[in-house]
Design a protein around this motif. Structure first.
Motif, PDB file in Angstrom:
ATOM      1  N   LEU A   5      38.046  35.582  44.623  1.00  0.00           N
ATOM      2  CA  LEU A   5      37.255  34.568  43.935  1.00  0.00           C
ATOM      3  C   LEU A   5      36.802  35.072  42.565  1.00  0.00           C
ATOM      4  O   LEU A   5      36.817  34.325  41.583  1.00  0.00           O
ATOM      5  CB  LEU A   5      36.032  34.192  44.788  1.00  0.00           C
ATOM      6  N   VAL A   6      36.429  36.348  42.494  1.00  0.00           N
ATOM      7  CA  VAL A   6      35.985  36.931  41.234  1.00  0.00           C
ATOM      8  C   VAL A   6      37.106  36.914  40.207  1.00  0.00           C
ATOM      9  O   VAL A   6      36.904  36.660  39.036  1.00  0.00           O
ATOM     10  CB  VAL A   6      35.478  38.378  41.464  1.00  0.00           C
ATOM     11  N   GLU A   7      38.338  37.166  40.641  1.00  0.00           N
ATOM     12  CA  GLU A   7      39.472  37.249  39.733  1.00  0.00           C
ATOM     13  C   GLU A   7      40.027  35.889  39.318  1.00  0.00           C
ATOM     14  O   GLU A   7      40.760  35.784  38.360  1.00  0.00           O
ATOM     15  CB  GLU A   7      40.606  38.073  40.360  1.00  0.00           C
ATOM     16  N   GLU A   8      39.712  34.859  40.098  1.00  0.00           N
ATOM     17  CA  GLU A   8      40.263  33.543  39.796  1.00  0.00           C
ATOM     18  C   GLU A   8      39.749  33.029  38.459  1.00  0.00           C
ATOM     19  O   GLU A   8      38.566  33.063  38.193  1.00  0.00           O
ATOM     20  CB  GLU A   8      39.824  32.548  40.881  1.00  0.00           C
ATOM     21  N   GLU A   9      40.649  32.601  37.616  1.00  0.00           N
ATOM     22  CA  GLU A   9      40.253  31.936  36.381  1.00  0.00           C
ATOM     23  C   GLU A   9      40.004  30.465  36.718  1.00  0.00           C
ATOM     24  O   GLU A   9      40.577  29.925  37.651  1.00  0.00           O
ATOM     25  CB  GLU A   9      41.364  32.041  35.331  1.00  0.00           C
ATOM     26  N   THR A  10      39.145  29.844  35.954  1.00  0.00           N
ATOM     27  CA  THR A  10      38.896  28.434  36.208  1.00  0.00           C
ATOM     28  C   THR A  10      40.105  27.627  35.763  1.00  0.00           C
ATOM     29  O   THR A  10      40.648  27.829  34.689  1.00  0.00           O
ATOM     30  CB  THR A  10      37.636  27.960  35.454  1.00  0.00           C
ATOM     31  N   SER A  11      40.536  26.748  36.615  1.00  0.00           N
ATOM     32  CA  SER A  11      41.739  25.968  36.323  1.00  0.00           C
ATOM     33  C   SER A  11      41.440  24.728  35.478  1.00  0.00           C
ATOM     34  O   SER A  11      42.331  24.161  34.884  1.00  0.00           O
ATOM     35  CB  SER A  11      42.404  25.555  37.633  1.00  0.00           C
ATOM     36  N   LYS A 165      45.617  39.633  35.752  1.00  0.00           N
ATOM     37  CA  LYS A 165      44.246  39.816  36.250  1.00  0.00           C
ATOM     38  C   LYS A 165      43.432  40.497  35.156  1.00  0.00           C
ATOM     39  O   LYS A 165      43.177  41.694  35.201  1.00  0.00           O
ATOM     40  CB  LYS A 165      44.241  40.648  37.531  1.00  0.00           C
ATOM     41  N   MET A 166      43.023  39.710  34.192  1.00  0.00           N
ATOM     42  CA  MET A 166      42.358  40.244  32.999  1.00  0.00           C
ATOM     43  C   MET A 166      40.834  40.080  33.008  1.00  0.00           C
ATOM     44  O   MET A 166      40.165  40.591  32.113  1.00  0.00           O
ATOM     45  CB  MET A 166      42.927  39.566  31.746  1.00  0.00           C
TER      46      MET A 166
END
Length: 194
Positions: A5-11, A165-166
């Motif tokens: 969840l932390v790594e997910e970028e907002t779509s 994963k930036m």
């Protein structure tokens, strides 16, 4: 699950919650240092202000923090290009330079003590106390930045920092550049107003 969840970028094109939180932290730090520097100016105008030379190591520390910003940016660029070995080397260099900066600040405090400039208490002067507060609070935030770098470095060894994963490295780079810019502001402020 939380790590994903932390790594997910907002779509939806919005700002990631962690980026938003970091910006709130940065804004609050800016407000705090604006208050400190304003209080410095007001208190200095009231008189009873001890004039002394700033520790000469502060210019060395300024160069060190600028170099650390360069190595942090190189780490970010390496992650973006999937050059993971360079990423790790640059993070380690940034960590080393940040540590060197803190050691330099400690030496600056030692220089102040050797010149009988103390923080608070009997025989102290507000000018010395302000210098301890400004450099000490910045140093505390720099320690949090070093912890952040260690976390990103650890993640890089687990292949969790790369072009897809930036988020970690973006947040760390932003915070580190902010701390460098804040120090440059403080150094110039002290040179002009000291």
């Amino acid at each position: 699950m939380v790590a994903n969840l932390v790594e997910e970028e907002t779509s939806n094109g919005g700002t990631h919650p962690l980026k938003f939180a970091l910006w709130l932290i940065i804004i609050s730090i800016i407000m705090m240092f604006a208050a400190f520097t304003s209080a410095y100016i007001v208190r200095r105008a009231e008189g009873n202000w001890l004039e002394y030379d700033l520790p000469s190591i502060l210019i060395v520390n300024t160069v060190v923090i600028i170099l650390s910003s360069v190595t942090m940016q190189m780490a970010y660029n390496a992650a973006n290009k999937n050059n993971l070995s360079l990423l790790k080397v640059m993070l380690l260099l940034t960590l080393g330079l940040g540590t060197a900066f803190l050691i330099g600040q400690w030496n600056a405090w030692a220089d102040l003590v050797n010149n009988n400039i103390y923080f608070g208490g009997q025989g102290s002067n507000p000018s010395g106390s302000f210098l301890y507060v400004l450099t000490g609070v910045h140093g505390f935030h720099l320690i949090t930045g070093l912890i952040f770098i260690i976390l990103v470095l650890t993640a890089s060894f687990k292949y969790k920092v790369h072009s897809k994963k930036m988020l970690r490295i973006q947040l760390c780079t932003l915070y580190w550049h902010f701390l460098g810019g804040l120090w440059i502001y403080l150094y110039i402020f002290l040179r002009v107003n000291h």
